[in-house]
Motif scaffolding. Structure first.
Motif, PDB file in Angstrom:
ATOM      1  N   VAL A 223      85.458  29.760 -33.112  1.00 31.89           N
ATOM      2  CA  VAL A 223      84.388  28.895 -33.074  1.00 31.89           C
ATOM      3  C   VAL A 223      84.563  27.671 -33.730  1.00 31.89           C
ATOM      4  CG1 VAL A 223      81.775  28.547 -33.793  1.00 31.89           C
ATOM      5  CG2 VAL A 223      82.778  30.866 -33.169  1.00 31.89           C
ATOM      6  N   ALA A 224      84.379  26.542 -32.899  1.00 32.06           N
ATOM      7  CA  ALA A 224      84.517  25.239 -33.178  1.00 32.06           C
ATOM      8  C   ALA A 224      83.207  24.227 -33.041  1.00 32.06           C
ATOM      9  CB  ALA A 224      85.983  24.778 -32.439  1.00 32.06           C
ATOM     10  N   ASP A 225      83.021  23.479 -34.251  1.00 34.01           N
ATOM     11  CA  ASP A 225      81.739  22.672 -33.909  1.00 34.01           C
ATOM     12  C   ASP A 225      82.300  21.317 -33.838  1.00 34.01           C
ATOM     13  OD1 ASP A 225      79.148  22.020 -33.879  1.00 34.01           O
ATOM     14  OD2 ASP A 225      79.278  21.771 -36.205  1.00 34.01           O
ATOM     15  N   VAL A 226      82.501  20.788 -32.617  1.00 30.50           N
ATOM     16  CA  VAL A 226      83.350  19.741 -32.459  1.00 30.50           C
ATOM     17  C   VAL A 226      82.305  18.460 -32.123  1.00 30.50           C
ATOM     18  CG1 VAL A 226      85.062  18.700 -30.813  1.00 30.50           C
ATOM     19  CG2 VAL A 226      85.061  21.204 -31.144  1.00 30.50           C
ATOM     20  N   PRO A 227      82.592  17.368 -32.809  1.00 28.31           N
ATOM     21  CA  PRO A 227      81.601  16.097 -32.793  1.00 28.31           C
ATOM     22  C   PRO A 227      81.716  15.685 -31.344  1.00 28.31           C
ATOM     23  CG  PRO A 227      82.991  15.988 -34.657  1.00 28.31           C
ATOM     24  CD  PRO A 227      83.383  17.234 -33.832  1.00 28.31           C
ATOM     25  N   ALA A 228      80.595  14.825 -30.798  1.00 34.93           N
ATOM     26  CA  ALA A 228      80.588  14.512 -29.513  1.00 34.93           C
ATOM     27  C   ALA A 228      81.651  13.479 -29.077  1.00 34.93           C
ATOM     28  CB  ALA A 228      79.207  14.033 -29.200  1.00 34.93           C
ATOM     29  N   GLU A 229      81.986  12.627 -30.323  1.00 34.99           N
ATOM     30  CA  GLU A 229      83.068  11.541 -30.025  1.00 34.99           C
ATOM     31  C   GLU A 229      84.338  11.932 -29.886  1.00 34.99           C
ATOM     32  OE1 GLU A 229      82.088  11.676 -34.428  1.00 34.99           O
ATOM     33  OE2 GLU A 229      80.913  11.707 -32.458  1.00 34.99           O
ATOM     34  N   ARG A 230      84.550  13.342 -29.869  1.00 39.00           N
ATOM     35  CA  ARG A 230      86.112  14.009 -29.878  1.00 39.00           C
ATOM     36  C   ARG A 230      86.120  14.783 -28.531  1.00 39.00           C
ATOM     37  NH1 ARG A 230      89.713  13.692 -33.519  1.00 39.00           N
ATOM     38  NH2 ARG A 230      90.661  15.478 -32.632  1.00 39.00           N
ATOM     39  N   ILE A 231      85.055  14.565 -27.470  1.00 39.42           N
ATOM     40  CA  ILE A 231      85.303  15.297 -26.463  1.00 39.42           C
ATOM     41  C   ILE A 231      85.215  14.391 -25.149  1.00 39.42           C
ATOM     42  CG2 ILE A 231      84.084  17.642 -27.475  1.00 39.42           C
ATOM     43  CD1 ILE A 231      81.760  16.797 -26.309  1.00 39.42           C
ATOM     44  N   GLY A 232      85.679  14.899 -24.169  1.00 34.13           N
ATOM     45  CA  GLY A 232      85.475  14.119 -22.851  1.00 34.13           C
ATOM     46  C   GLY A 232      84.398  14.898 -22.144  1.00 34.13           C
ATOM     47  N   ILE A 233      83.545  14.036 -21.475  1.00 34.36           N
ATOM     48  CA  ILE A 233      82.481  14.564 -20.670  1.00 34.36           C
ATOM     49  C   ILE A 233      82.309  13.781 -19.553  1.00 34.36           C
ATOM     50  CG2 ILE A 233      79.586  14.640 -20.468  1.00 34.36           C
ATOM     51  CD1 ILE A 233      79.809  14.881 -23.347  1.00 34.36           C
ATOM     52  N   GLU A 234      82.321  14.709 -18.212  1.00 37.20           N
ATOM     53  CA  GLU A 234      81.927  14.117 -17.096  1.00 37.20           C
ATOM     54  C   GLU A 234      80.720  14.504 -16.566  1.00 37.20           C
ATOM     55  OE1 GLU A 234      83.601  14.900 -12.366  1.00 37.20           O
ATOM     56  OE2 GLU A 234      85.049  15.675 -14.114  1.00 37.20           O
ATOM     57  N   GLU A 235      79.915  13.707 -16.535  1.00 35.96           N
ATOM     58  CA  GLU A 235      78.339  14.007 -16.338  1.00 35.96           C
ATOM     59  C   GLU A 235      78.105  14.699 -14.866  1.00 35.96           C
ATOM     60  OE1 GLU A 235      75.887  10.604 -17.413  1.00 35.96           O
ATOM     61  OE2 GLU A 235      76.712  10.741 -19.492  1.00 35.96           O
ATOM     62  N   ARG A 236      77.519  15.624 -14.804  1.00 33.40           N
ATOM     63  CA  ARG A 236      77.105  16.277 -13.554  1.00 33.40           C
ATOM     64  C   ARG A 236      75.579  16.948 -13.745  1.00 33.40           C
ATOM     65  NH1 ARG A 236      81.112  17.417  -9.975  1.00 33.40           N
ATOM     66  NH2 ARG A 236      83.291  17.142 -10.798  1.00 33.40           N
ATOM     67  N   ARG A 237      75.130  17.307 -12.773  1.00 36.99           N
ATOM     68  CA  ARG A 237      73.739  17.877 -12.860  1.00 36.99           C
ATOM     69  C   ARG A 237      73.810  19.127 -11.978  1.00 36.99           C
ATOM     70  NH1 ARG A 237      69.922  14.732 -15.390  1.00 36.99           N
ATOM     71  NH2 ARG A 237      70.399  12.630 -15.633  1.00 36.99           N
ATOM     72  N   ASN A 238      72.830  20.052 -12.572  1.00 33.83           N
ATOM     73  CA  ASN A 238      72.870  21.447 -11.568  1.00 33.83           C
ATOM     74  C   ASN A 238      71.545  21.535 -10.661  1.00 33.83           C
ATOM     75  OD1 ASN A 238      70.083  21.726 -13.049  1.00 33.83           O
ATOM     76  ND2 ASN A 238      70.903  23.095 -14.442  1.00 33.83           N
ATOM     77  N   LEU A 239      71.335  22.630  -9.890  1.00 29.50           N
ATOM     78  CA  LEU A 239      70.394  22.346  -8.994  1.00 29.50           C
ATOM     79  C   LEU A 239      69.057  21.978  -9.502  1.00 29.50           C
ATOM     80  CD1 LEU A 239      69.849  23.319  -5.976  1.00 29.50           C
ATOM     81  CD2 LEU A 239      69.119  25.693  -6.946  1.00 29.50           C
ATOM     82  N   ALA A 240      68.729  22.291 -10.688  1.00 31.95           N
ATOM     83  CA  ALA A 240      67.282  21.826 -11.109  1.00 31.95           C
ATOM     84  C   ALA A 240      67.467  20.300 -11.485  1.00 31.95           C
ATOM     85  CB  ALA A 240      67.132  22.446 -12.239  1.00 31.95           C
ATOM     86  N   GLY A 241      68.496  19.733 -11.316  1.00 33.26           N
ATOM     87  CA  GLY A 241      68.561  17.925 -11.755  1.00 33.26           C
ATOM     88  C   GLY A 241      68.783  17.988 -13.288  1.00 33.26           C
ATOM     89  N   GLU A 242      69.108  19.009 -13.991  1.00 33.88           N
ATOM     90  CA  GLU A 242      69.165  18.997 -15.504  1.00 33.88           C
ATOM     91  C   GLU A 242      70.647  18.683 -15.801  1.00 33.88           C
ATOM     92  OE1 GLU A 242      66.172  22.615 -16.445  1.00 33.88           O
ATOM     93  OE2 GLU A 242      68.232  22.825 -15.969  1.00 33.88           O
ATOM     94  N   PRO A 243      70.930  18.123 -16.764  1.00 37.67           N
ATOM     95  CA  PRO A 243      72.394  17.720 -17.333  1.00 37.67           C
ATOM     96  C   PRO A 243      72.971  18.918 -17.423  1.00 37.67           C
ATOM     97  CG  PRO A 243      70.938  16.411 -18.536  1.00 37.67           C
ATOM     98  CD  PRO A 243      70.244  17.466 -17.768  1.00 37.67           C
ATOM     99  N   SER A 244      74.132  18.959 -16.591  1.00 39.45           N
ATOM    100  CA  SER A 244      75.161  20.192 -16.462  1.00 39.45           C
ATOM    101  C   SER A 244      76.587  19.717 -16.447  1.00 39.45           C
ATOM    102  CB  SER A 244      74.706  21.222 -15.415  1.00 39.45           C
ATOM    103  OG  SER A 244      75.425  22.431 -15.333  1.00 39.45           O
ATOM    104  N   ASP A 245      77.150  19.469 -17.520  1.00 36.36           N
ATOM    105  CA  ASP A 245      78.488  18.711 -17.626  1.00 36.36           C
ATOM    106  C   ASP A 245      79.685  19.225 -17.694  1.00 36.36           C
ATOM    107  OD1 ASP A 245      76.510  16.157 -17.678  1.00 36.36           O
ATOM    108  OD2 ASP A 245      76.524  16.333 -19.662  1.00 36.36           O
ATOM    109  N   THR A 246      80.879  18.727 -17.269  1.00 29.68           N
ATOM    110  CA  THR A 246      82.127  19.251 -17.671  1.00 29.68           C
ATOM    111  C   THR A 246      82.600  18.573 -18.834  1.00 29.68           C
ATOM    112  OG1 THR A 246      82.573  19.446 -15.192  1.00 29.68           O
ATOM    113  CG2 THR A 246      84.518  19.386 -16.595  1.00 29.68           C
ATOM    114  N   VAL A 247      83.000  19.346 -19.778  1.00 30.29           N
ATOM    115  CA  VAL A 247      83.435  18.889 -21.226  1.00 30.29           C
ATOM    116  C   VAL A 247      84.843  19.538 -21.006  1.00 30.29           C
ATOM    117  CG1 VAL A 247      82.824  19.190 -23.382  1.00 30.29           C
ATOM    118  CG2 VAL A 247      81.107  19.356 -21.947  1.00 30.29           C
ATOM    119  N   GLU A 248      85.747  18.423 -21.770  1.00 27.66           N
ATOM    120  CA  GLU A 248      87.156  18.769 -22.159  1.00 27.66           C
ATOM    121  C   GLU A 248      87.470  18.319 -23.669  1.00 27.66           C
ATOM    122  OE1 GLU A 248      91.510  17.492 -20.785  1.00 27.66           O
ATOM    123  OE2 GLU A 248      89.699  16.200 -19.717  1.00 27.66           O
ATOM    124  N   PHE A 249      87.909  19.468 -24.282  1.00 25.38           N
ATOM    125  CA  PHE A 249      88.338  19.524 -25.599  1.00 25.38           C
ATOM    126  C   PHE A 249      89.751  19.199 -25.829  1.00 25.38           C
ATOM    127  CE2 PHE A 249      84.504  22.228 -25.153  1.00 25.38           C
ATOM    128  CZ  PHE A 249      83.745  21.906 -26.414  1.00 25.38           C
TER     129      PHE A 249
END
Length: 369
Positions: free
Chosen positions: A153-179
Motif C-alpha cells: 500500500v502506497a500513499d502517493v502525493p498528487a504531484e508525484r503521479i501523472g493524470i490523464e483526465e477522463r470521465r465515465n458514463l455518468a460524467g464523473e471524473p474517472s482518470d487514468t493514473v500513472e505512478f
C-alpha cells in the motif's frame, strides 16, 4: 452482532441490522437540503467541495476510520446507509474511495492519514491504473499494488503521479493514473487477505450506492405516475405502467435485501467470515440484474422528460450504469456464483445459500433404506 447458529452448529447468514436512526435523520436532512439547493444538473459532474466540507464537519468523510486514527469509529451498517443516501441525492463526493477503501488501506498498512481528500486504485505491474474516480481532485492517491507475490500500500502525493483526465458514463471524473514504480515499491507490505478483501469491499460499497439510487428512482416514478395524466386519468391507472412500476419496486427490494445481508455479515464478522465472497457475490449479482430493469423501466415510465438534462432521473440512472460494472462486472460475479454453486453440489447447495460456504456434512450416516 455474532452470527446465529442452527441446531447443527452451522452458521446462518447474519440478520440485517439497522443504522443509527439519529445518523440517518441527520443525513436525510443534509441530502434533502443539498437536492433542493444544488444547481441544475449538467452532463459533466464535478466534485462538490462545499458538500464535502459539510460532510467533513459532521465526521462523515471518515465515518469508519478508528477514533485513534482520527475517524468517527463507525461501522459498515452506518457507512452503507451513508453511501445509499448520498447516491440517492446524486451527491458528487468520493465517500467510498476516501473512507471505506482508501482510509481502510492506510490503517491496515499502518500509514498516517492527514485527512486530505484521497481516492484509491489498483495499478498494474507497470504502475498504470485506469478509471480512477476523483483522481484529479485528490491530494493523494492510495495505491494497492501486487508486487509479485506480495501486496503493498502506497500513499502517493498528487504531484508525484501523472493524470490523464477522463470521465465515465455518468460524467464523473474517472482518470487514468500513472505512478512511478519506485513509489509503489516503497509502499508498506500488507497481509494477503487485505489484497483479497479490497475487491469485496469495493464491490459491496458500489452495491450500496446503486441500491440507494434505485430507491430514489422508485420514489420519482411513484410521484410521476400519480401526477402525470393521460386520457383523463393518472398514468398509474394503466396496467402496462403498473407492470413497469411493479418491476422497479420488486427488483429494488431484492437488491436491497441482498445488499443488506452482505453488509450485515461484513459488520458481524469484521470481514473475517469465509462466506463473504458468496454474500458479496449475491449482492453484486442481484444489484447488477436489477439495475438493468430499473433503469430501463424508469425511463419508459417517464418518457422523454426523464432524458432531459434538467430532470433528476439521469443523475441517478447514469451513475447506476457506471457503477454496476466496477469491482467486477455482472458477468464476472455471475460466473463466481456459478462456480461456487457447482462446487457445492446438490448435497451442499443449501448450506452454501444459508451460510455462504459449502462445508462438508459432519453426518456420515447412511440414509439408504
Amino acid at each position: 452482532m455474532p452470527a446465529q447458529q442452527d441446531a447443527t452448529g452451522a452458521d446462518r447468514l447474519a440478520a440485517p441490522t439497522n443504522p443509527d436512526p439519529d445518523l440517518v435523520e441527520v443525513l436525510r436532512d443534509l441530502f434533502a437540503d443539498y437536492r433542493a439547493t444544488r444547481a441544475t444538473p449538467t452532463a459533466v459532474v464535478d466534485l462538490d467541495r462545499g458538500l464535502w466540507q459539510r460532510l467533513e464537519d459532521l465526521g462523515m468523510t471518515r465515518l469508519t476510520g478508528s477514533e485513534s486514527a482520527g475517524g468517527s469509529g463507525g461501522g459498515w451498517v452506518d457507512a452503507a446507509a451513508l453511501l445509499g443516501l448520498a447516491a440517492a441525492a446524486a451527491a458528487p463526493v468520493p465517500l467510498a474511495e476516501h473512507d471505506l477503501l482508501g482510509g481502510w488501506l492506510l490503517e491496515a498498512a499502518g500509514l498516517p492519514n492527514d485527512g486530505g481528500l484521497r481516492t484509491v486504485c489498483r495499478p498494474d505491474p507497470s504502475g498504470v491504473a485506469l478509471n480512477v474516480t476523483w483522481a484529479r481532485d485528490a491530494s493523494r492517491v492510495v495505491a494497492l499494488w501486487e508486487d509479485r507475490d506480495e501486496w503493498r500500500v502506497a500513499d502517493v502525493p498528487a504531484e508525484r503521479i501523472g493524470i490523464e483526465e477522463r470521465r465515465n458514463l455518468a460524467g464523473e471524473p474517472s482518470d487514468t493514473v500513472e505512478f512511478d514504480v519506485d513509489d509503489l515499491e516503497a509502499g508498506a507490505l500488507v497481509p494477503h487477505e487485505i489484497g483479497e478483501q479490497f475487491h469485496l469491499r469495493g464491490a459491496l460499497a458500489r452495491s450500496a450506492q446503486v441500491v440507494g439510487a434505485m430507491e430514489r428512482i422508485l420514489e420519482i416514478v411513484l410521484v410521476h405516475v400519480r401526477e402525470r395524466h393521460q386520457f383523463g386519468r393518472p398514468i398509474g391507472r394503466f396496467q402496462a405502467v403498473q407492470h413497469l412500476v411493479a418491476d422497479i419496486a420488486s427488483e429494488t427490494a431484492l437488491a436491497r435485501a441482498a445488499t443488506d445481508a452482505a453488509v450485515a455479515r461484513a459488520a458481524a464478522s469484521d470481514w473475517r467470515d469465509p462466506g463473504m465472497l458468496f454474500a458479496v457475490g449475491v449482492a453484486k449479482s442481484c444489484v447488477g440484474h436489477a439495475a438493468s430493469v430499473v433503469v430501463r423501466s424508469s425511463h419508459q415510465v417517464l418518457g422523454a422528460i426523464g432524458t432531459t438534462l434538467e430532470h433528476e432521473l439521469h443523475t441517478l440512472t447514469k451513475p447506476i450504469l457506471a457503477r454496476r460494472s466496477e469491482y467486477g462486472s455482472l458477468q464476472d460475479w455471475d460466473e463466481t456464483l456459478t462456480t461456487l454453486a457447482s462446487s457445492a453440489g446438490h448435497d451442499r447447495l443449501w448450506t452454501l445459500i444459508t451460510t455462504g460456504r459449502a462445508k462438508p456434512s459432519h453426518d456420515h450416516r447412511s440414509h439408504a433404506p
